[in-house]
Design a protein around this motif. Sequence first.
Motif, PDB file in Angstrom:
ATOM      1  N   MET A   1      71.463  -1.857  52.908  1.00 24.47           N
ATOM      2  CA  MET A   1      70.595  -0.696  52.773  1.00 24.47           C
ATOM      3  C   MET A   1      69.159  -1.113  52.503  1.00 24.47           C
ATOM      4  O   MET A   1      68.245  -0.426  52.898  1.00 24.47           O
ATOM      5  CB  MET A   1      71.120   0.188  51.655  1.00 24.47           C
ATOM      6  CG  MET A   1      70.083   1.158  51.147  1.00 24.47           C
ATOM      7  SD  MET A   1      70.488   2.827  51.402  1.00 24.47           S
ATOM      8  CE  MET A   1      70.376   3.423  49.768  1.00 24.47           C
ATOM      9  N   LYS A   2      68.946  -2.228  51.838  1.00 18.84           N
ATOM     10  CA  LYS A   2      67.595  -2.630  51.464  1.00 18.84           C
ATOM     11  C   LYS A   2      66.684  -2.771  52.672  1.00 18.84           C
ATOM     12  O   LYS A   2      65.521  -2.408  52.605  1.00 18.84           O
ATOM     13  CB  LYS A   2      67.629  -3.940  50.685  1.00 18.84           C
ATOM     14  CG  LYS A   2      68.233  -3.800  49.324  1.00 18.84           C
ATOM     15  CD  LYS A   2      68.237  -5.121  48.611  1.00 18.84           C
ATOM     16  CE  LYS A   2      68.905  -5.011  47.272  1.00 18.84           C
ATOM     17  NZ  LYS A   2      68.874  -6.244  46.524  1.00 18.84           N
ATOM     18  N   LYS A   3      67.191  -3.284  53.768  1.00 16.78           N
ATOM     19  CA  LYS A   3      66.350  -3.480  54.945  1.00 16.78           C
ATOM     20  C   LYS A   3      65.920  -2.153  55.559  1.00 16.78           C
ATOM     21  O   LYS A   3      64.890  -2.075  56.197  1.00 16.78           O
ATOM     22  CB  LYS A   3      67.078  -4.340  55.977  1.00 16.78           C
ATOM     23  CG  LYS A   3      67.236  -5.772  55.530  1.00 16.78           C
ATOM     24  CD  LYS A   3      67.864  -6.613  56.607  1.00 16.78           C
ATOM     25  CE  LYS A   3      68.006  -8.045  56.127  1.00 16.78           C
ATOM     26  NZ  LYS A   3      68.534  -8.913  57.142  1.00 16.78           N
ATOM     27  N   LYS A   4      66.703  -1.117  55.366  1.00 15.48           N
ATOM     28  CA  LYS A   4      66.366   0.194  55.922  1.00 15.48           C
ATOM     29  C   LYS A   4      65.089   0.766  55.316  1.00 15.48           C
ATOM     30  O   LYS A   4      64.377   1.504  55.972  1.00 15.48           O
ATOM     31  CB  LYS A   4      67.509   1.184  55.690  1.00 15.48           C
ATOM     32  CG  LYS A   4      68.702   0.956  56.564  1.00 15.48           C
ATOM     33  CD  LYS A   4      69.717   2.051  56.316  1.00 15.48           C
ATOM     34  CE  LYS A   4      70.954   1.844  57.151  1.00 15.48           C
ATOM     35  NZ  LYS A   4      71.920   2.932  56.910  1.00 15.48           N
ATOM     36  N   PHE A   5      64.798   0.423  54.076  1.00 17.13           N
ATOM     37  CA  PHE A   5      63.600   0.941  53.420  1.00 17.13           C
ATOM     38  C   PHE A   5      62.347   0.673  54.243  1.00 17.13           C
ATOM     39  O   PHE A   5      61.408   1.447  54.214  1.00 17.13           O
ATOM     40  CB  PHE A   5      63.391   0.294  52.046  1.00 17.13           C
ATOM     41  CG  PHE A   5      64.228   0.873  50.956  1.00 17.13           C
ATOM     42  CD1 PHE A   5      64.080   2.195  50.573  1.00 17.13           C
ATOM     43  CD2 PHE A   5      65.151   0.094  50.287  1.00 17.13           C
ATOM     44  CE1 PHE A   5      64.833   2.738  49.549  1.00 17.13           C
ATOM     45  CE2 PHE A   5      65.911   0.619  49.265  1.00 17.13           C
ATOM     46  CZ  PHE A   5      65.763   1.939  48.898  1.00 17.13           C
ATOM     47  N   LEU A  24      56.831   6.439  57.023  1.00 14.87           N
ATOM     48  CA  LEU A  24      56.041   5.352  57.604  1.00 14.87           C
ATOM     49  C   LEU A  24      55.392   4.436  56.563  1.00 14.87           C
ATOM     50  O   LEU A  24      55.034   3.311  56.882  1.00 14.87           O
ATOM     51  CB  LEU A  24      54.943   5.920  58.505  1.00 14.87           C
ATOM     52  CG  LEU A  24      55.416   6.536  59.803  1.00 14.87           C
ATOM     53  CD1 LEU A  24      54.255   7.207  60.523  1.00 14.87           C
ATOM     54  CD2 LEU A  24      56.045   5.486  60.691  1.00 14.87           C
ATOM     55  N   GLY A  25      55.239   4.879  55.335  1.00 16.54           N
ATOM     56  CA  GLY A  25      54.473   4.146  54.335  1.00 16.54           C
ATOM     57  C   GLY A  25      54.932   2.718  54.106  1.00 16.54           C
ATOM     58  O   GLY A  25      54.133   1.780  54.157  1.00 16.54           O
ATOM     59  N   LEU A  26      56.217   2.514  53.859  1.00 19.04           N
ATOM     60  CA  LEU A  26      56.708   1.158  53.591  1.00 19.04           C
ATOM     61  C   LEU A  26      56.707   0.289  54.849  1.00 19.04           C
ATOM     62  O   LEU A  26      56.503  -0.922  54.764  1.00 19.04           O
ATOM     63  CB  LEU A  26      58.104   1.206  52.969  1.00 19.04           C
ATOM     64  CG  LEU A  26      58.133   1.719  51.532  1.00 19.04           C
ATOM     65  CD1 LEU A  26      59.575   1.933  51.074  1.00 19.04           C
ATOM     66  CD2 LEU A  26      57.416   0.764  50.609  1.00 19.04           C
ATOM     67  N   GLY A  41      59.586  -6.758  49.214  1.00 22.00           N
ATOM     68  CA  GLY A  41      61.009  -6.530  49.033  1.00 22.00           C
ATOM     69  C   GLY A  41      61.262  -5.438  48.022  1.00 22.00           C
ATOM     70  O   GLY A  41      60.344  -4.792  47.522  1.00 22.00           O
ATOM     71  N   VAL A  42      62.530  -5.244  47.712  1.00 23.74           N
ATOM     72  CA  VAL A  42      62.933  -4.188  46.778  1.00 23.74           C
ATOM     73  C   VAL A  42      64.109  -4.682  45.949  1.00 23.74           C
ATOM     74  O   VAL A  42      64.991  -5.371  46.445  1.00 23.74           O
ATOM     75  CB  VAL A  42      63.300  -2.891  47.535  1.00 23.74           C
ATOM     76  CG1 VAL A  42      64.444  -3.088  48.501  1.00 23.74           C
ATOM     77  CG2 VAL A  42      63.610  -1.765  46.568  1.00 23.74           C
ATOM     78  N   TYR A  43      64.045  -4.377  44.663  1.00 23.68           N
ATOM     79  CA  TYR A  43      65.179  -4.557  43.769  1.00 23.68           C
ATOM     80  C   TYR A  43      65.783  -3.176  43.588  1.00 23.68           C
ATOM     81  O   TYR A  43      65.075  -2.237  43.222  1.00 23.68           O
ATOM     82  CB  TYR A  43      64.740  -5.095  42.402  1.00 23.68           C
ATOM     83  CG  TYR A  43      64.123  -6.468  42.439  1.00 23.68           C
ATOM     84  CD1 TYR A  43      64.845  -7.578  42.850  1.00 23.68           C
ATOM     85  CD2 TYR A  43      62.803  -6.651  42.051  1.00 23.68           C
ATOM     86  CE1 TYR A  43      64.267  -8.840  42.872  1.00 23.68           C
ATOM     87  CE2 TYR A  43      62.218  -7.904  42.065  1.00 23.68           C
ATOM     88  CZ  TYR A  43      62.959  -8.997  42.478  1.00 23.68           C
ATOM     89  OH  TYR A  43      62.386 -10.233  42.497  1.00 23.68           O
ATOM     90  N   ASN A  49      64.634   2.124  42.372  1.00 22.38           N
ATOM     91  CA  ASN A  49      64.230   1.066  43.297  1.00 22.38           C
ATOM     92  C   ASN A  49      62.867   0.569  42.852  1.00 22.38           C
ATOM     93  O   ASN A  49      61.960   1.357  42.625  1.00 22.38           O
ATOM     94  CB  ASN A  49      64.139   1.608  44.731  1.00 22.38           C
ATOM     95  CG  ASN A  49      65.472   2.123  45.208  1.00 22.38           C
ATOM     96  OD1 ASN A  49      66.451   1.401  45.237  1.00 22.38           O
ATOM     97  ND2 ASN A  49      65.518   3.388  45.576  1.00 22.38           N
ATOM     98  N   THR A  50      62.751  -0.743  42.736  1.00 14.77           N
ATOM     99  CA  THR A  50      61.482  -1.350  42.344  1.00 14.77           C
ATOM    100  C   THR A  50      60.997  -2.216  43.492  1.00 14.77           C
ATOM    101  O   THR A  50      61.683  -3.158  43.900  1.00 14.77           O
ATOM    102  CB  THR A  50      61.667  -2.210  41.074  1.00 14.77           C
ATOM    103  OG1 THR A  50      62.216  -1.386  40.044  1.00 14.77           O
ATOM    104  CG2 THR A  50      60.343  -2.799  40.623  1.00 14.77           C
TER     105      THR A  50
END
Length: 63
Positions: A1-5, A24-26, A41-43, A49-50
Amino acid sequence: MKKKFFKRFYRLNQHEKKINSTGLGLAIAKEIISNHKGNIGVYSSKQENTFWFTLPKRKTMST
Protein backbone atom coordinates in the motif's frame (compact mmCIF):
# COMPACT_ATOMS: atom_id res chain seq x y z
CA MET A 1 0.00 0.00 0.00
CA LYS A 2 2.86 2.40 0.71
CA LYS A 3 3.79 2.73 -2.95
CA LYS A 4 0.22 3.72 -3.84
CA PHE A 5 0.56 6.95 -1.86
CA PHE A 6 2.86 8.33 -4.55
CA LYS A 7 0.81 7.28 -7.60
CA ARG A 8 -0.95 10.02 -9.51
CA PHE A 9 -4.62 10.45 -8.64
CA TYR A 10 -4.45 8.07 -5.66
CA ARG A 11 -6.52 9.18 -2.68
CA LEU A 12 -6.58 7.31 0.60
CA ASN A 13 -10.29 8.00 1.15
CA GLN A 14 -11.46 7.68 -2.42
CA HIS A 15 -15.11 7.31 -1.48
CA GLU A 16 -15.31 10.46 0.64
CA LYS A 17 -17.07 13.17 -1.31
CA LYS A 18 -16.29 15.86 1.29
CA ILE A 19 -12.56 15.86 0.55
CA ASN A 20 -11.60 18.21 -2.28
CA SER A 21 -8.46 16.49 -3.54
CA THR A 22 -7.06 15.44 -6.88
CA GLY A 23 -4.52 12.96 -5.54
CA LEU A 24 -1.61 14.72 -7.24
CA GLY A 25 0.27 16.34 -4.33
CA LEU A 26 2.47 13.43 -3.26
CA ALA A 27 3.12 12.37 -6.86
CA ILE A 28 4.38 15.88 -7.64
CA ALA A 29 6.46 15.97 -4.45
CA LYS A 30 8.02 12.61 -5.33
CA GLU A 31 8.94 13.78 -8.81
CA ILE A 32 10.53 17.01 -7.57
CA ILE A 33 12.50 15.24 -4.85
CA SER A 34 13.62 12.48 -7.24
CA ASN A 35 14.79 15.10 -9.76
CA HIS A 36 17.00 16.51 -7.01
CA LYS A 37 18.45 13.03 -6.30
CA GLY A 38 16.52 12.71 -3.03
CA ASN A 39 14.22 10.14 -1.49
CA ILE A 40 10.68 10.29 -0.13
CA GLY A 41 8.77 7.72 1.84
CA VAL A 42 6.13 7.03 4.45
CA TYR A 43 6.01 5.31 7.81
CA SER A 44 2.55 3.84 8.32
CA SER A 45 0.67 2.56 11.33
CA LYS A 46 -2.99 1.78 11.76
CA GLN A 47 -3.69 5.28 13.04
CA GLU A 48 -1.36 7.60 11.11
CA ASN A 49 1.01 8.06 8.21
CA THR A 50 4.22 10.01 8.61
CA PHE A 51 5.92 11.21 5.44
CA TRP A 52 9.64 11.92 5.24
CA PHE A 53 12.10 13.04 2.59
CA THR A 54 15.83 13.51 2.21
CA LEU A 55 17.84 15.65 -0.16
CA PRO A 56 21.57 15.43 -0.79
CA LYS A 57 23.72 18.11 0.71
CA ARG A 58 24.60 20.80 -1.80
CA LYS A 59 28.27 20.99 -2.68
CA THR A 60 29.67 24.47 -2.19
CA MET A 61 32.47 25.93 -4.24
CA SER A 62 35.47 27.09 -2.29
CA THR A 63 37.04 30.40 -3.26
